[in-house]
Design a protein around this motif. Structure first.
Motif, PDB file in Angstrom:
ATOM      1  N   PHE A  97      47.862  41.685  47.428  1.00 44.40           N
ATOM      2  CA  PHE A  97      48.941  41.056  46.495  1.00 44.40           C
ATOM      3  C   PHE A  97      48.663  39.476  46.172  1.00 44.40           C
ATOM      4  N   ALA A  98      47.486  39.169  46.780  1.00 45.43           N
ATOM      5  CA  ALA A  98      46.720  37.827  46.535  1.00 45.43           C
ATOM      6  C   ALA A  98      46.845  37.366  44.994  1.00 45.43           C
ATOM      7  N   ARG A  99      46.279  38.099  44.060  1.00 47.74           N
ATOM      8  CA  ARG A  99      46.353  37.822  42.923  1.00 47.74           C
ATOM      9  C   ARG A  99      47.342  38.474  41.852  1.00 47.74           C
ATOM     10  N   ALA A 100      48.341  39.125  42.436  1.00 50.09           N
ATOM     11  CA  ALA A 100      49.510  39.566  41.656  1.00 50.09           C
ATOM     12  C   ALA A 100      50.196  38.438  40.837  1.00 50.09           C
ATOM     13  N   PRO A 101      50.293  37.316  41.263  1.00 49.01           N
ATOM     14  CA  PRO A 101      50.901  36.352  40.366  1.00 49.01           C
ATOM     15  C   PRO A 101      50.261  36.050  38.901  1.00 49.01           C
TER      16      PRO A 101
ATOM     17  N   ARG B  15      46.669  26.330  41.307  1.00 44.56           N
ATOM     18  CA  ARG B  15      46.581  25.743  42.826  1.00 44.56           C
ATOM     19  C   ARG B  15      46.536  26.706  43.859  1.00 44.56           C
ATOM     20  N   TYR B  16      47.466  27.529  43.696  1.00 41.64           N
ATOM     21  CA  TYR B  16      47.357  28.588  44.850  1.00 41.64           C
ATOM     22  C   TYR B  16      46.275  29.263  44.919  1.00 41.64           C
TER      23      TYR B  16
ATOM     24  N   VAL C 257      53.992  35.103  47.691  1.00 38.80           N
ATOM     25  CA  VAL C 257      52.732  35.397  48.527  1.00 38.80           C
ATOM     26  C   VAL C 257      52.411  33.738  48.948  1.00 38.80           C
ATOM     27  N   ARG C 258      52.747  32.792  48.289  1.00 40.53           N
ATOM     28  CA  ARG C 258      52.374  31.685  48.939  1.00 40.53           C
ATOM     29  C   ARG C 258      53.183  31.235  50.286  1.00 40.53           C
ATOM     30  N   ALA C 259      53.928  32.137  50.449  1.00 43.48           N
ATOM     31  CA  ALA C 259      54.556  31.937  52.202  1.00 43.48           C
ATOM     32  C   ALA C 259      53.465  31.817  53.148  1.00 43.48           C
ATOM     33  N   GLU C 260      52.405  32.840  52.756  1.00 40.14           N
ATOM     34  CA  GLU C 260      51.195  33.158  53.670  1.00 40.14           C
ATOM     35  C   GLU C 260      49.962  32.377  52.768  1.00 40.14           C
ATOM     36  N   ARG C 261      48.735  32.221  53.736  1.00 38.92           N
ATOM     37  CA  ARG C 261      47.689  32.044  53.269  1.00 38.92           C
ATOM     38  C   ARG C 261      46.865  32.706  52.283  1.00 38.92           C
ATOM     39  N   PHE C 262      46.487  32.569  51.200  1.00 39.04           N
ATOM     40  CA  PHE C 262      45.728  33.472  50.366  1.00 39.04           C
ATOM     41  C   PHE C 262      45.122  34.663  51.060  1.00 39.04           C
TER      42      PHE C 262
ATOM     43  N   ALA D 258      39.671  31.153  43.456  1.00 38.78           N
ATOM     44  CA  ALA D 258      39.511  31.338  41.890  1.00 38.78           C
ATOM     45  C   ALA D 258      38.116  31.837  41.413  1.00 38.78           C
ATOM     46  N   SER D 259      38.081  32.769  40.501  1.00 41.11           N
ATOM     47  CA  SER D 259      36.792  33.310  40.180  1.00 41.11           C
ATOM     48  C   SER D 259      36.871  32.732  38.682  1.00 41.11           C
ATOM     49  N   ASP D 260      35.322  32.885  38.251  1.00 43.35           N
ATOM     50  CA  ASP D 260      35.398  32.560  36.661  1.00 43.35           C
ATOM     51  C   ASP D 260      36.371  33.292  35.738  1.00 43.35           C
ATOM     52  N   ASP D 261      36.698  34.670  36.072  1.00 47.75           N
ATOM     53  CA  ASP D 261      37.529  35.350  35.354  1.00 47.75           C
ATOM     54  C   ASP D 261      39.126  34.871  35.442  1.00 47.75           C
ATOM     55  N   ASP D 262      39.341  34.494  36.838  1.00 46.79           N
ATOM     56  CA  ASP D 262      40.664  33.893  36.812  1.00 46.79           C
ATOM     57  C   ASP D 262      40.932  32.594  36.154  1.00 46.79           C
TER      58      ASP D 262
END
Length: 333
Positions: free
Chosen positions: A313-317, A164-165, A302-307, A170-174
């Motif tokens: 750090f956006a993809r760290a989770p 959802r975040y 990270v979700r405290a801010e927009r992607f 989200a890419s195909d790899d994601d």
């Protein structure tokens, strides 16, 4: 709270008034202006000089407000290993802490990291053994339940929340990575069952234990701090970050003697619970499933801010969660 509130003149004036009142009650006097060195969506920190050294006011956000009562418990049951608050306000979610010295990592050469960590992890293991009797209190304070029995559901939560975040980013790899992790749920549940029946009981997991989160005084006294990522978990899961940090900093393999020295120094604190082989197996399994808790902590940050504003750090989770299935149990993603 938001950064707009924490940076407002009204909040800063009220917080400064509270700080001064608590200093007065403790027989201290502020000798200079209050500054705000840290302002993040998940919390803020103020600092000020006093006639008895620097002090720090920490105001965590709602999701990490558990730090306030946690510091009180730690100071009562493990006073030699943590900072004892000068004051704590549970209702308003803030702490006043003394200065605890420089981080252990200050001025430390990379090649000295193994010795530094090997010296400090036995003290941390002792703290965990003490805190195991207080798991009920920790959960009451609001620390997340990341004990092995809860982790399969936490895995479901992480997959759904990370998807959802990422959303349209989200890419195909994601998507592929999330599907792989979701499909591994039966295996994860089996791992968790093994840990539930293991030799170590749940305790406090700092969840970000490395040389920058250990304070050391000129006399060499060491104390653990910055408990905002802490969870209730299998105690050995703490070594995910400790050993993962060392592995990454020195580019070590999992069988490198420098990494094993730190691992074994930690496990020595649990030696009477089982054989060395049993403890090593349990530690590696706890670290592997520990990536679930780490991914949710990253997501909270990270979700405290927009992607778009989370930067590198956006993809760290997602990267942390995907490490659940990598070859090394100490892969931080």
């Amino acid at each position: 709270m938001t950064t707009a509130v924490w940076s407002s003149a009204a909040w800063l004036a009220e917080a400064t008034g509270w700080l001064d009142n608590q200093l007065a009650d403790a027989g201290r006097v502020r000798t200079g202006p209050v500054s705000q060195p840290h302002l993040r969506p998940w919390g803020t920190v103020l600092t000020a000089p006093t006639d008895r050294g620097q002090v720090w006011l920490k105001a965590p956000g709602p999701e990490t407000a558990f730090e306030v009562p946690l510091y009180g418990l730690l100071a009562r049951v493990a006073p030699d290993s943590v900072l004892a608050p000068i004051a704590a306000d549970v209702d308003h979610g803030r702490l006043l802490l003394p200065d605890g010295g420089a981080p252990l990592g200050d001025g430390l050469a990379a090649e000295d990291l193994p010795d530094a960590l090997a010296a400090v992890v036995p003290q941390y293991a002792e703290l965990q053994r003490t805190l195991a009797a207080h798991v009920g209190d920790l959960l009451t304070f609001g620390l997340a339940d990341m004990r092995p029995a809860a982790l399969p559901e936490r895995l479901d939560e992480a997959v759904e929340a990370i998807g959802r975040y990422l959303g349209r980013h989200a890419s195909d790899d994601d998507h592929t990575a999330l599907r792989r992790v979701a499909a591994a749920r039966p295996t994860v549940a089996e791992w968790c069952d093994r840990l539930t029946g293991g030799v170590a009981t749940a305790s406090l997991d700092h969840n970000d234990l490395h040389v920058w989160n250990v304070l050391t005084t000129p006399s060499g006294r060491r104390r653990f701090y910055d408990w905002g990522d802490a969870v209730v978990a299998h105690p050995f899961a703490s070594m995910l970050v400790t050993l993962g940090f060392l592995r990454s900093e020195l580019h070590l393999t999992d069988d490198d003697p420098r990494l094993l020295r730190v691992r074994d120094a930690y496990l020595a604190g649990f030696a009477e619970l089982g054989s060395r082989a049993e403890l090593v197996t349990e530690l590696e399994l706890a670290c592997r499933v520990g990536s679930i808790a780490r991914s949710l902590v990253w997501l909270r940050a990270v979700r405290a801010e927009r992607f778009e504003h989370a930067g590198t750090f956006a993809r760290a989770p997602l990267e942390t969660l995907a490490a659940l299935l990598t070859e090394s149990p100490f892969d931080l993603g």
